[in-house]
Design a protein around this motif. Structure first.
Motif, short mmCIF file in Angstrom:
data_model
loop_
_atom_site.label_atom_id
_atom_site.label_comp_id
_atom_site.label_asym_id
_atom_site.label_seq_id
_atom_site.Cartn_x
_atom_site.Cartn_y
_atom_site.Cartn_z
N UNK A 100 7.56 94.04 47.24
CA UNK A 100 8.84 93.19 47.16
C UNK A 100 9.31 92.78 48.36
N UNK A 101 9.22 93.31 49.57
CA UNK A 101 9.66 92.61 50.66
C UNK A 101 8.91 91.40 51.16
N UNK A 102 7.48 91.72 50.87
CA UNK A 102 6.57 90.57 51.42
C UNK A 102 6.95 89.49 50.57
N UNK A 103 6.90 89.39 49.34
CA UNK A 103 7.20 88.26 48.25
C UNK A 103 8.75 87.79 48.71
N UNK A 104 9.71 88.70 49.11
CA UNK A 104 10.94 87.94 49.37
C UNK A 104 10.84 87.21 50.79
N UNK A 105 10.29 87.94 51.58
CA UNK A 105 10.26 86.90 53.01
C UNK A 105 9.40 85.68 52.63
N UNK A 106 8.29 85.77 52.25
CA UNK A 106 7.40 84.74 51.95
C UNK A 106 7.98 83.61 51.31
N UNK A 107 8.63 83.99 49.99
CA UNK A 107 9.47 83.15 49.15
C UNK A 107 10.33 82.28 50.06
#
Length: 304
Positions: A100-107
């Motif tokens: 979740x956090x990785x997708x949040x920051x990448x997006x």
């Protein structure tokens, strides 16, 4: 055979089985992580402390530094801990939060880079309207939209991924929890559900990419029409770092998520994932400070 309800942890890919190489990897990751913390921390401090940098361009750069810190802090510390303690495990909940956090920051970074392209377009192509189009309120709204869009995208992708039953073991061929590798563990046909989200994500992704490309076509046309060589140099000095950051970010990201499933080389996947998760957050402060005289001056004042 196991299912997702019985999985309590995942096994991440180990960089090496040799203890000496594991410690070497830990030292390498630690050096990269400290460099990213230092570089982005200096950007944050310089922009926050120097009133001359309280402009829209540097406001967005401050947000980019925050996102980069969050992105690299989501993946690298766990990889460092696993290398140091000779451990591959990450809990099911920990893996969920990491995805979740990785997708949040990448997006959020992708959407913010789009906003930054708009900022440069208005500054160079419509300078007389810059104050009205990119005021403080508009900046706050655009930054909030980037963060909010990243949150919604991460929430949908994470919920969809971890709602699938998993029965192909719990070993991930990656040094962090990444959706393509988690989907390989699914025992159901996940493609129809993934296809729906992929279409939505692709729609926004292609829209953002097209907007960035069109913005820079107009920017380069406007710059080449400038009569002053000094004006052209100043315009390029503010645009080239942003363009470099976008190119580095998108090229590696597109390779990971758009390559055919049949093309699966563990070493290549590992290297490319390392590039797009670690290199942009580490190099962005250097990219943005190399050609920016105002930022250089602010950093010198901060360090003296």
């Amino acid at each position: 055979m196991c299912n997702s309800s019985s999985i309590t942890e995942f096994l991440l890919l180990a960089f090496s089985d040799t203890r000496e190489l594991q410690l070497l990897h830990f030292m390498l990751f630690l050096g990269i992580y400290l460099a990213a913390l230092l570089g982005n921390g200096l950007i944050l401090s310089a922009v926050a402390c120097d009133h001359r940098l309280h402009t829209p361009m540097y406001f967005f750069l401050l947000n980019l530094a925050l996102i980069d810190l969050g992105c690299i802090s989501t993946t690298l510390p766990k990889a460092m801990a696993n290398a140091l303690w000779d451990n591959r495990a990450i809990s099911y909940i920990g893996c969920t939060f990491q995805v979740f956090l990785f997708l949040f920051f990448i997006s959020a970074e992708f959407y913010l880079l789009t906003v930054m392209a708009y900022d440069r377009y208005v500054a160079i192509c419509k300078p007389l309207h810059y104050g009205s189009l990119v005021g403080s309120r508009a900046c706050a709204q655009m930054a909030a939209a980037a963060w909010g869009s990243g949150f919604l995208n991460a929430l949908m992708e994470t919920a969809n991924t971890f709602s699938l039953p998993l029965c192909q073991g719990n070993a991930l061929d990656q040094f962090f929890c990444e959706i393509p590798h988690i989907l390989k563990l699914s025992c159901s046909n996940s493609y129809p559900r993934e296809a729906g989200l992929l279409v939505v994500s692709a729609f926004f992704g292609i829209g953002c990419f097209s907007f960035i490309a069109l913005s820079y076509i107009h920017i380069f046309r406007a710059v080449l029409r400038m009569p002053s060589e000094q004006g052209r140099h100043k315009a390029f000095s503010t645009c080239l770092p942003h363009l470099t950051s976008i190119s580095l970010f998108l090229s590696t990201l597109m390779f990971v998520y758009l390559k055919p499933p049949s093309v699966s080389l563990p070493v290549l996947d590992l290297v490319v994932s390392f590039l797009y998760t670690v290199i942009p957050p580490t190099l962005n402060p250097l990219i943005y400070s190399m050609r920016n005289q105002e930022l250089k001056v602010a950093l010198r004042k901060l360090l003296t």
